[in-house]
Enzyme design. Structure first.
Site, short mmCIF file in Angstrom:
data_model
loop_
_atom_site.label_atom_id
_atom_site.label_comp_id
_atom_site.label_asym_id
_atom_site.label_seq_id
_atom_site.Cartn_x
_atom_site.Cartn_y
_atom_site.Cartn_z
N GLY A 15 9.80 27.06 14.27
CA GLY A 15 9.80 25.65 14.63
C GLY A 15 8.64 25.20 15.49
O GLY A 15 8.73 24.19 16.19
N ASN A 17 5.90 23.91 14.44
CA ASN A 17 5.44 22.61 13.93
C ASN A 17 6.41 21.50 14.31
O ASN A 17 5.99 20.38 14.61
CB ASN A 17 5.26 22.69 12.41
CG ASN A 17 3.94 23.35 12.05
OD1 ASN A 17 2.88 22.77 12.23
ND2 ASN A 17 4.01 24.57 11.58
N ASN A 105 4.51 18.10 3.47
CA ASN A 105 4.58 19.52 3.83
C ASN A 105 3.29 19.92 4.54
O ASN A 105 2.24 19.30 4.33
CB ASN A 105 4.73 20.35 2.54
CG ASN A 105 4.83 21.85 2.84
OD1 ASN A 105 5.58 22.26 3.72
ND2 ASN A 105 4.05 22.64 2.13
N HIS A 107 0.80 23.16 4.94
CA HIS A 107 0.53 24.48 4.33
C HIS A 107 -0.63 25.12 5.10
O HIS A 107 -1.64 24.45 5.38
CB HIS A 107 0.18 24.32 2.85
CG HIS A 107 -0.05 25.62 2.17
ND1 HIS A 107 0.99 26.47 1.82
CD2 HIS A 107 -1.20 26.26 1.83
CE1 HIS A 107 0.47 27.57 1.27
NE2 HIS A 107 -0.85 27.46 1.27
N ASP A 148 3.09 22.94 -3.56
CA ASP A 148 1.79 22.69 -2.89
C ASP A 148 0.85 21.86 -3.76
O ASP A 148 -0.38 21.89 -3.58
CB ASP A 148 1.10 24.01 -2.50
CG ASP A 148 1.93 24.79 -1.50
OD1 ASP A 148 1.84 26.03 -1.51
OD2 ASP A 148 2.67 24.16 -0.71
N GLU A 178 -2.65 23.28 12.24
CA GLU A 178 -1.32 22.76 11.86
C GLU A 178 -0.75 21.80 12.88
O GLU A 178 -0.30 20.69 12.54
CB GLU A 178 -0.34 23.92 11.66
CG GLU A 178 -0.72 24.83 10.51
CD GLU A 178 0.24 25.97 10.35
OE1 GLU A 178 1.44 25.76 10.51
OE2 GLU A 178 -0.21 27.08 10.05
C1 GRF Z 1 3.60 28.20 9.64
O1 GRF Z 1 2.53 29.05 9.34
C2 GRF Z 1 3.57 27.02 8.68
O2 GRF Z 1 2.29 26.71 8.22
C3 GRF Z 1 4.35 27.50 7.54
O3 GRF Z 1 5.45 28.17 8.16
C4 GRF Z 1 4.95 28.86 9.32
C5 GRF Z 1 5.96 28.79 10.45
O4 GRF Z 1 6.00 27.49 10.92
N1 GRF Z 1 4.74 26.39 6.69
P1 GRF Z 1 6.96 27.06 12.17
O5 GRF Z 1 6.52 27.82 13.40
O6 GRF Z 1 8.40 27.42 11.80
O7 GRF Z 1 6.74 25.59 12.29
#
Ligand code: GRF
Length: 198
Positions: A15, A17, A105, A107, A148, A178
């Site tokens: 989590g 992001n 999304n 990526h 994607d 990100e």
């Molecule tokens: C990250 O590398 C993201 O780019 C991918 O999942 C990974 C974990 O993301 N989609 P998060 O820490 O759970 O947000």
């Protein structure tokens, strides 16, 4: 003042992001939308702790009847915009078609490199190192029925270092790409949604 766009964030893992989006709400980068709900397909996702700590309601949906339950929950919370943030499941095309330009999304590569069904999480960075690219990064894109494959919204490049391991590269791409472009992309799309509604 236009009402904020109601956002649901779908998560499966750490989590970070989601945290970047929560922080962006606090520091004013994300002001046209509000995270109303977090949904996970993984009851152990640390992302759910982050939601709890920030008083954001969350739901856990298991594989069985996933699409139906997801539709129900989104409807009951009047969600207008869905953000996939480290979400590992592929949303069925039957679901995605009802949310045209309303799902995005993040990526961890510069699409069209290292993307598609077999490229997720650490595998993306392993492939980048194996190929020997000197620049990688992250991409935000709209979600359509091709993994994607949707229209790109933003990209941010990150240099690959000689001594990089996949783990070190993943951390740098998250921190310097990100966590920066996801909040900016969410704000951009929310502003457009408000414009469309007015
Ligand atoms: C990250 O590398 C993201 O780019 C991918 O999942 C990974 C974990 O993301 N989609 P998060 O820490 O759970 O947000």
């Amino acid at each position: 003042m236009n009402k904020k766009v109601k956002i649901a964030v779908l998560v499966s893992g750490g989590g970070t992001n989601l945290q970047a989006l929560i922080d962006a709400q606090k520091n004013g980068i994300l002001k046209s939308g509000k995270i109303e709900l977090v949904i996970s397909n993984n009851s152990n996702a640390f992302a759910l702790k982050r939601a709890e700590e920030n008083n954001i309601p969350f739901e856990i949906i298991d594989k069985k009847d996933f699409e139906e339950k997801l539709k129900e929950i989104l409807k009951s919370h009047k969600i207008e915009f869905i953000v996939l943030a480290g979400f590992t499941a592929i949303l069925p095309a039957s679901f995605v078609k009802d949310y045209d330009k309303r799902i995005i999304n993040i990526h961890p590569s510069l699409i069209p490199s290292f993307c598609g069904k077999c490229f997720y999480g650490i595998k993306v960075h392993e492939a980048a190192l194996k190929k020997g690219v000197k620049i990688t990064g992250a991409t935000t894109h709209f979600v359509n029925e091709i993994v994607d494959g949707g229209e790109i919204i933003m990209q941010k490049a990150v240099e690959v270092y000689e001594d990089d391991t996949a783990e070190k590269l993943q951390k740098r791409v998250m921190e310097f790409a990100e966590w920066i472009i996801l909040p900016q992309s969410v704000e951009k799309v929310c502003k457009n949604i408000i414009k469309e509604k007015s």
